[in-house]
Design a protein around this motif. Sequence first.
Motif, PDB file in Angstrom:
ATOM      1  N   ARG A  29       8.294  -7.326  -2.598  1.00 27.93           N
ATOM      2  CA  ARG A  29       9.052  -6.751  -1.506  1.00 27.93           C
ATOM      3  C   ARG A  29      10.366  -6.157  -1.997  1.00 27.93           C
ATOM      4  NH1 ARG A  29       9.630 -10.862   2.696  1.00 27.93           N
ATOM      5  NH2 ARG A  29      11.010  -9.330   3.570  1.00 27.93           N
ATOM      6  N   ALA A  30      10.925  -5.267  -1.203  1.00 30.32           N
ATOM      7  CA  ALA A  30      12.239  -4.690  -1.490  1.00 30.32           C
ATOM      8  C   ALA A  30      13.259  -5.163  -0.452  1.00 30.32           C
ATOM      9  CB  ALA A  30      12.156  -3.163  -1.479  1.00 30.32           C
ATOM     10  N   PHE A  31      12.835  -5.229   0.801  1.00 30.68           N
ATOM     11  CA  PHE A  31      13.716  -5.520   1.936  1.00 30.68           C
ATOM     12  C   PHE A  31      13.989  -7.021   2.054  1.00 30.68           C
ATOM     13  CE2 PHE A  31      13.387  -6.666   6.596  1.00 30.68           C
ATOM     14  CZ  PHE A  31      14.628  -6.211   6.997  1.00 30.68           C
ATOM     15  N   ALA A  57       0.505  -3.946  10.003  1.00 30.50           N
ATOM     16  CA  ALA A  57       0.171  -2.645   9.424  1.00 30.50           C
ATOM     17  C   ALA A  57       0.100  -2.811   7.915  1.00 30.50           C
ATOM     18  CB  ALA A  57       1.236  -1.621   9.805  1.00 30.50           C
ATOM     19  N   LEU A  59       1.115  -1.792   5.165  1.00 34.51           N
ATOM     20  CA  LEU A  59       2.129  -1.031   4.431  1.00 34.51           C
ATOM     21  C   LEU A  59       2.174  -1.532   2.987  1.00 34.51           C
ATOM     22  CD1 LEU A  59       4.916  -0.991   7.172  1.00 34.51           C
ATOM     23  CD2 LEU A  59       3.379   0.872   6.530  1.00 34.51           C
ATOM     24  N   PRO A  60       2.789  -0.767   2.097  1.00 33.50           N
ATOM     25  CA  PRO A  60       2.863  -1.204   0.698  1.00 33.50           C
ATOM     26  C   PRO A  60       3.620  -2.521   0.557  1.00 33.50           C
ATOM     27  CG  PRO A  60       3.437   1.120   0.897  1.00 33.50           C
ATOM     28  CD  PRO A  60       3.354   0.571   2.291  1.00 33.50           C
ATOM     29  N   GLU A  61       3.339  -3.236  -0.513  1.00 32.81           N
ATOM     30  CA  GLU A  61       4.126  -4.419  -0.900  1.00 32.81           C
ATOM     31  C   GLU A  61       4.613  -4.132  -2.310  1.00 32.81           C
ATOM     32  OE1 GLU A  61       2.642  -8.340   0.882  1.00 32.81           O
ATOM     33  OE2 GLU A  61       0.817  -7.183   0.578  1.00 32.81           O
ATOM     34  N   ILE A  62       5.887  -3.792  -2.401  1.00 31.73           N
ATOM     35  CA  ILE A  62       6.381  -3.195  -3.633  1.00 31.73           C
ATOM     36  C   ILE A  62       7.854  -3.547  -3.821  1.00 31.73           C
ATOM     37  CG2 ILE A  62       6.900  -1.013  -2.433  1.00 31.73           C
ATOM     38  CD1 ILE A  62       5.793   0.426  -4.976  1.00 31.73           C
ATOM     39  N   LEU A  67       9.535   1.104  -6.404  1.00 32.52           N
ATOM     40  CA  LEU A  67       9.602   2.109  -5.340  1.00 32.52           C
ATOM     41  C   LEU A  67      10.409   3.318  -5.810  1.00 32.52           C
ATOM     42  CD1 LEU A  67       8.691   2.424  -2.408  1.00 32.52           C
ATOM     43  CD2 LEU A  67      10.819   1.328  -1.689  1.00 32.52           C
TER      44      LEU A  67
ATOM     45  N   LEU B 342       9.478   2.753   5.324  1.00 28.28           N
ATOM     46  CA  LEU B 342       8.360   1.843   5.645  1.00 28.28           C
ATOM     47  C   LEU B 342       7.889   1.094   4.405  1.00 28.28           C
ATOM     48  CD1 LEU B 342       6.398   3.998   8.242  1.00 28.28           C
ATOM     49  CD2 LEU B 342       7.488   1.772   8.670  1.00 28.28           C
ATOM     50  N   ALA B 343       7.893   1.791   3.256  1.00 24.21           N
ATOM     51  CA  ALA B 343       7.493   1.119   2.016  1.00 24.21           C
ATOM     52  C   ALA B 343       8.553   0.094   1.607  1.00 24.21           C
ATOM     53  CB  ALA B 343       7.272   2.139   0.902  1.00 24.21           C
ATOM     54  N   TRP B 344       9.794   0.421   1.834  1.00 30.66           N
ATOM     55  CA  TRP B 344      10.912  -0.487   1.507  1.00 30.66           C
ATOM     56  C   TRP B 344      10.842  -1.752   2.377  1.00 30.66           C
ATOM     57  CZ3 TRP B 344      15.411  -1.653   4.565  1.00 30.66           C
ATOM     58  CH2 TRP B 344      16.467  -2.270   3.869  1.00 30.66           C
ATOM     59  N   LEU B 345      10.595  -1.548   3.686  1.00 25.51           N
ATOM     60  CA  LEU B 345      10.412  -2.710   4.565  1.00 25.51           C
ATOM     61  C   LEU B 345       9.188  -3.504   4.122  1.00 25.51           C
ATOM     62  CD1 LEU B 345      10.894  -1.542   8.266  1.00 25.51           C
ATOM     63  CD2 LEU B 345      12.428  -2.993   6.934  1.00 25.51           C
ATOM     64  N   GLY B 346       8.105  -2.754   3.885  1.00 18.65           N
ATOM     65  CA  GLY B 346       6.880  -3.376   3.422  1.00 18.65           C
ATOM     66  C   GLY B 346       6.098  -4.062   4.535  1.00 18.65           C
ATOM     67  N   ARG B 347       4.914  -4.507   4.158  1.00 12.96           N
ATOM     68  CA  ARG B 347       3.970  -5.102   5.100  1.00 12.96           C
ATOM     69  C   ARG B 347       4.585  -6.260   5.890  1.00 12.96           C
ATOM     70  NH1 ARG B 347      -2.188  -6.006   3.310  1.00 12.96           N
ATOM     71  NH2 ARG B 347      -1.602  -4.015   2.404  1.00 12.96           N
ATOM     72  N   ARG B 348       5.288  -7.134   5.170  1.00 20.01           N
ATOM     73  CA  ARG B 348       5.870  -8.285   5.869  1.00 20.01           C
ATOM     74  C   ARG B 348       7.217  -7.957   6.499  1.00 20.01           C
ATOM     75  NH1 ARG B 348       6.220 -13.146   2.060  1.00 20.01           N
ATOM     76  NH2 ARG B 348       6.902 -11.527   0.616  1.00 20.01           N
ATOM     77  N   GLY B 349       7.970  -7.073   5.830  1.00 18.55           N
ATOM     78  CA  GLY B 349       9.323  -6.768   6.301  1.00 18.55           C
ATOM     79  C   GLY B 349       9.343  -6.162   7.694  1.00 18.55           C
ATOM     80  N   LEU B 350       8.378  -5.294   7.988  1.00 14.43           N
ATOM     81  CA  LEU B 350       8.353  -4.661   9.306  1.00 14.43           C
ATOM     82  C   LEU B 350       8.133  -5.717  10.397  1.00 14.43           C
ATOM     83  CD1 LEU B 350       8.371  -1.913  10.871  1.00 14.43           C
ATOM     84  CD2 LEU B 350       5.880  -2.002  10.751  1.00 14.43           C
TER      85      LEU B 350
END
Lengths: 506, 458
Positions: A29-31, A57, A59-62, A67, B342-350
């Motif tokens: 993750r980044a966030f 959703a 979404l990427p896991e990066i 990134l 969206l990629a920065w938030l990521g699957r779990r972050g959102l």
Amino acid sequence: MSEALTTGASPLQREQAVTVFEKGAPGRRAFACPELDVPEADPAALLPAGLRRSEPARLPEISEPELVRHYVRLSKRNFDLDSGFYPLGSCTMKHNPRLHERVAALPGHARLHPLQDPDRAQGALELMWRLERSLSEIAGLPHVSLQPSAGSHGELAGVLLTRAYHEDRGETRHKVLTPDTAHGTNPATVTMAGYEVVKVGTNADGGVDIDDLRAKADEDVACLMLTNPNTLGIFDQNIEEIARIVHGVGATLYYDGANLNAVMGRSRPGDMGFDIVHFNLHKSFTQPHGGGGPGSGPIAVSDRMEPYLMKPVIRRVQGSNGHAPRFELDHDRPKSIGRLRGFQGNYGTFVRAYAYIRSLGAEGLQDASETAVLNANYLLARLRALVGAELPAAFGTLCMHEFVLSGAPMKKELGIRTLDLAKRLLDHGFHPPTVYFPLLVDEAMLIEPTETETKETLDAFAEAVAAIVAEAREDPAIARNAPYTTPVRRLDEAGAAKRPVIRQPL
Amino acid sequence: MSTYTATTPQDLETMLAEIGVASIDELFAALPEGVRLGRPLDLPAGLPEQDVYAHLRELAERNVSAEDELTFLGAGMYDHYVPALIDMLMSRSEFLTPYTPYQPEISQGGLQVMFEYQTAISELTALPVSNASVYEGPSAVASAAYLAKLANGRRKVVVSRGVHPHSRETLLTYAHGYGAEVVEVGLKDGVTDAEAWAAAIDDDTGAVIFQQPNFLGAVEDAAALAEAAKGSSAVVVGAYDPIPLGILRPPGECGVDVAVGEGQPLGNRLDFGGPSFGFFAATEAYLRRMPGRIAGETTDVDGRRGFVLTLQTREQHIRREKATSNICTAQALNALAGVVYLAWLGRRGLVELGELLLQRTHYARERLTALDGVEALHDQPVVREFALSLDADVRRVIERCQDHGVNPGYALGDDYPEHPGGLLVALTEQRSRADIDRLADVLGAAVAAERTTAQVTA
């Protein structure tokens, strides 16, 4: 040279495209989410299951470093204006001053909420008002709305204003005239605004066919949409007569401002008789093109169109007793066509365009247009001298800020098409011109160098075109199979349309 | 004055000679006498770069931005944190300065970004088809109705009063042009009146449009609204806030045909309203009716994976008056920010972000409705924004709060005269519990002061 440009896979070519969805790994993750700092309530009570998402959703896991590297590497697979010549006709790819990015990023502009009380957004409203006044002077028309988001949005505004104008006079008209040289957005706009498109022909000089216009201009015509200079790079010398004919049947005259960069400070659409003008702030006024936006398409209009302008409009209210003037948003406009979008428009683009106008001033804007026309004519002359037989100018010997060549003789004599020349230019490090537009020129190539290019760059481009033509005389297959040095080579566009894959399967 | 040209007197001489003219004036000979300006433009003289900077900075300082006050303004645009890497990527020349990728061989970066963006929007909405962006939210709503008009030819558009006022106004403007009638369905208890909604849908209805969450912050029963239209030929359009889609049932699972929305909350700055981007996603059935650019995957002559603009026979430059839309330049750079965010938030972050906002929004609603003279405008579930009803003059209350450095939200009275005391309060992850507590103190004091003043005056 040819050999060096045709052999061997470059490092970029050896790198296979991998999407962000194919990178990373579960758990990365980044966030970092802020901690829950309020007493936790039962989530199911706050949002019942029936309203909830069951699966996240995909979404990427990066991680952040991955990134950054992913998108920086992707960026290197783009050609851009800051790296090289970009003579894309009708797009005005002029230099984007970095000052504009700096001032647009100032928090007072960038973090200003669009619904902030106007009294607390006076700097922004004053900037918009000043930009409106500047555009009004440049267009020679008294009233401006900055609201439209791009040129085509400005066109829609203009045709809807036209509709409101006629309806207010109790008239119902059904047709809008567009020349056969028009940008595709013109006819598409006409349909969206509920009118029928009627095409007007082009005369031997590349201007509007006046007889055809006379025959088609009648009381059922709401508007004529025109670009002047047009998409052939030709200033229509009959413009005053065209305006008389159009106004004679009670229709409005619309100016597509995509080519305004040819005439700033020299001639004004309002003085030519136009009622409505749109500006492309991303063309003449240096808003960076962003890979396909954001743009901005303000319009300027004559007095008779003013009551119908989009709302809100900005009002400058003179201060009393020596107080500074204040700026207001006026929503009380009973004849307005309404809104074309949310809030006040693409304000960030207004900051950049306004900074540009203040940097150049009256003299600088005129110099920009004059140099744009000089550069286009010089490049046309160089190309005529070097490759005139195979790639003749489609119309005339002089041009305005852009010109059209026809690749038809080249195709016939050398067996390479305009597309092949364009693709071979990629190996020479140039962005090709607009190709296959305008439609009425066979194998068309529309070239707009802009004022910010040096003579050396124009020379180098002309020499590259000449080198490609010379190469084709020896071996046309080289151009036909070009490019060779780009991150990917010719792509299967037909296959992409036939079996569309428009998202990553996950 | 700044100049971005480079012609030396010697260059000029050489160039004019090559062209075969004696002066620049000759190049403008085609302009008829009657349309020549013949005087300099009446604009201020040009300025050096540092002077322009100082002027633009002075203008910026006369705005009260989200940096200068504690703001709870939302109503369509939200003060989310924009990560630094987005600033870095958006200012890279390679993304900032090219145009629409007409030459795919040298535009793979931009095209792949579009493809990734489309994938992310598809995932977010659970709809299989996304374009590469449209201008922004409200015009996306109007464009969705135009898609419906071209698809089924029916002349009526049913729109919920819960849809953003700017979207409804934009829809009216567009619809008047392409000849559709807009029928508005009111709200009941803060959400779309289900009975009136069902009753408004008939054989003439081409599109039905609701917003999720609606303008008053309430979560609509999207599946029920869509279901009500299923017997008709109407296209079901939902206008979505993308951030709560981490926790809200996505449009694709609710029977929505076209999901659109304002993309600003996804990594774009407020910018006084733009530029941002609009997203536009749909079911497979509308693939060939979509407006705007779409990137597709393909291969090059050597078999390498690559991307191109595809399905272009929908578009204005090919189809002209028969195009599905007139859009050309859209919002590619802003959509880049969207997919990177969206990629920065990521699957779990959102999801985490959605749950955090859900909790803080609940806390804020509880805190504020406990104040004297403040009530909830409705009791529906809320996820990031909620409406209050104040027993005091809202504009004056807002002014009092702003005098204390707090912007409590958006006054609803102009858009919803039926709620003269309405105040819309929005949360983002940048507003902590301490900030909410401060809002409660300031708002409570302002309401109390305003009620006292009103009593004295009475």
